[in-house]
Design an enzyme around this catalytic site. Sequence first.
Site, mmCIF file in Angstrom:
data_model
loop_
_atom_site.group_PDB
_atom_site.id
_atom_site.type_symbol
_atom_site.label_atom_id
_atom_site.label_comp_id
_atom_site.label_asym_id
_atom_site.label_seq_id
_atom_site.Cartn_x
_atom_site.Cartn_y
_atom_site.Cartn_z
ATOM 1 N N GLU A 189 56.268 -52.497 -37.301
ATOM 2 C CA GLU A 189 57.313 -51.647 -36.692
ATOM 3 C C GLU A 189 57.219 -51.621 -35.165
ATOM 4 O OE1 GLU A 189 54.824 -50.602 -38.594
ATOM 5 O OE2 GLU A 189 53.999 -48.653 -37.996
ATOM 6 N N HIS B 269 50.950 -53.111 -38.059
ATOM 7 C CA HIS B 269 52.142 -52.254 -37.906
ATOM 8 C C HIS B 269 53.303 -53.091 -37.355
ATOM 9 C CE1 HIS B 269 50.247 -48.298 -38.549
ATOM 10 N NE2 HIS B 269 49.168 -48.880 -38.074
ATOM 11 N N CYS C 271 49.881 -50.462 -43.110
ATOM 12 C CA CYS C 271 48.518 -50.019 -42.797
ATOM 13 C C CYS C 271 47.933 -49.186 -43.952
ATOM 14 C CB CYS C 271 48.508 -49.286 -41.469
ATOM 15 S SG CYS C 271 46.904 -49.357 -40.690
HETATM 16 N N1 GLN Z 1 43.345 -44.516 -41.888
HETATM 17 C C1 GLN Z 1 43.424 -45.923 -42.112
HETATM 18 C C2 GLN Z 1 42.455 -46.707 -41.229
HETATM 19 O O1 GLN Z 1 41.963 -46.198 -40.264
HETATM 20 C C3 GLN Z 1 44.839 -46.411 -41.884
HETATM 21 C C4 GLN Z 1 45.278 -46.271 -40.461
HETATM 22 C C5 GLN Z 1 46.759 -46.415 -40.295
HETATM 23 O O2 GLN Z 1 47.513 -46.307 -41.257
HETATM 24 N N2 GLN Z 1 47.211 -46.621 -39.087
HETATM 25 O O3 GLN Z 1 42.176 -47.839 -41.501
#
Ligand code: GLN
Length: 552
Positions: free
Chosen positions: A528, A526, A386
């Site tokens: 994970e 994600h 992310c």
């Molecule tokens: N802050 C970034 C976004 O909102 C990444 C979010 C995250 O890593 N879950 O896109």
Amino acid sequence: MARFIFVAGGVMSGIGKGVATASIGKILQSKGFKVTAIKIDPYINVDAGTMNPIEHGEVFVTKDGVECDQDVGNYERFLNEELTTENYITTGRVYETVIRKERNLEYGGKCVEVVPHIPDEVISRIQKAARKTKADFVLIEIGGTVGEYQNLLFLEAGRMMKLQHPKDVLFILVSYLPVPRIIGEMKTKPTQYAVRTLNSAGIQPDIIIARSEMPLDQPRKNKISIFCNVQEKDVISAPDAESIYEVPINFEKDNLGKLILKKFGIRTKKENLKDWQRLVKIIKNAKKKVKIGIVGKYFKTGDFTLTDSYISVIEAVKHSAWFYKTKPELTWLSSEVYEKNATALKELKNFDGIIVPGGFGNRGVEGKIKVIEYCRKNKIPYLGLCLGMQLAVVEFARNICQMKDAHTTEIVEHCKYPVIDTLSEQKTLIREKKYGGTMRLGEYPCLIKKGSRAHLAYLKSRQGEQNKKGDILVQERHRHRYELNNEFRKNLEDKGLIMSGINPERDLVEIIEISQHPFFVAVQFHPEFKSKPLSPSPLFREFIRAAIHRST
Ligand code: GLN
């Protein structure tokens, strides 16, 4: 007809109530029953999405996009099931519904009161989860500790359910028995108080799980039995375990599964925890090590380092390391250090792989970008998750595409090269300050191009569906507002950034990678969240494989 097991916590938080609940679920499942689990968070927050991870731990995301407590992640990992919105209740969610119903005249002119309407709503949510999942057993973990004002109404809901269906409801108290160093003896008094407090809410625990540093001895078992009004056989010893995956096996040493079934008057001959026994053997015997550095900023609270904010990432690393019969050695690296101290970067060479996980806001961002640059140049296996993907794009734009001022608009709103930016609908939400539950959340499809690193990963793990061209369609979970800005896609691609995974519905870049590197893959989602102890996430698996390769 479903049976309901309420799990409450005594003495203090952080004693593994979530793992205990997940383990009970795993045991019942291993005896041939369908199990689901609900987490009740006594916060006014409607969901966990607005909570700071340092305070509350990781925000886990379900496939249907609910931002929930990390325990739901434990339930998924133990039960190997995908849970949904019914599996998470907060005070905020309950009140929100009751108030909406009141506004809609659904209470037929009655005075709407905290009791019974709030516990009634809790009960109806629990029953809905039972109906939807068709579970034989519904586990309900009541967050917080017995004696707190905020979880009283949830205990009340449990008490009312037991009153209505005495044969179908069980109460388990997971309590803590301290062994104070200066006394050198395990003390039962705090647990006695916890039980009395529970009694004053009209509840007598049927079973007590005694968490402690060490196993419970006979005199303590006897004391708990007498003072807490339970039979000795109903007191389960739960010493600290090397791995959380050992807990169901430990519980079974005290016959917890059979005990529960007997209380419900159910018999079964089935028993199958073999796969987990095998896993625990691997966990205990793995000698070869793989050293992984996780670069983040949500670890410190005062003088203590807590890693709860990254629990799914940690578990996913472990699952993959165990897959290769290797012991994972995790190190927490504070991203801010790399902003001030260039020599610290050189120490990254000592790791077999580096992960930059998800994150929000300004702090530590430049440090993470430096780490990513170092991994790219020095061929250290890198997995970006992310924010870790977004910053990999920023790094590539700045250092390879010569876009010196490239950034994400999350940090610099009006930068010259906004390589990471929000979608238009998100811009409106941000302007209107509608932050709660409005990120791109939950499962979305991603089409992975044949021939890429990511493709190989999913192919090897036999996950996803292959189309005629050989590309693989996978579903992964999201939690973000920002995306790779398609305006810069061609520039980045021309310079060698591979866009190997695309969301086919909206043409959004989901996976990037670079070639001529042992492993440099970063994903907008994600992975994970979907990793399970016996079926690790494909991307983590490939990353760990590359890391092990570097270590030898
Ligand atoms: N802050 C970034 C976004 O909102 C990444 C979010 C995250 O890593 N879950 O896109």
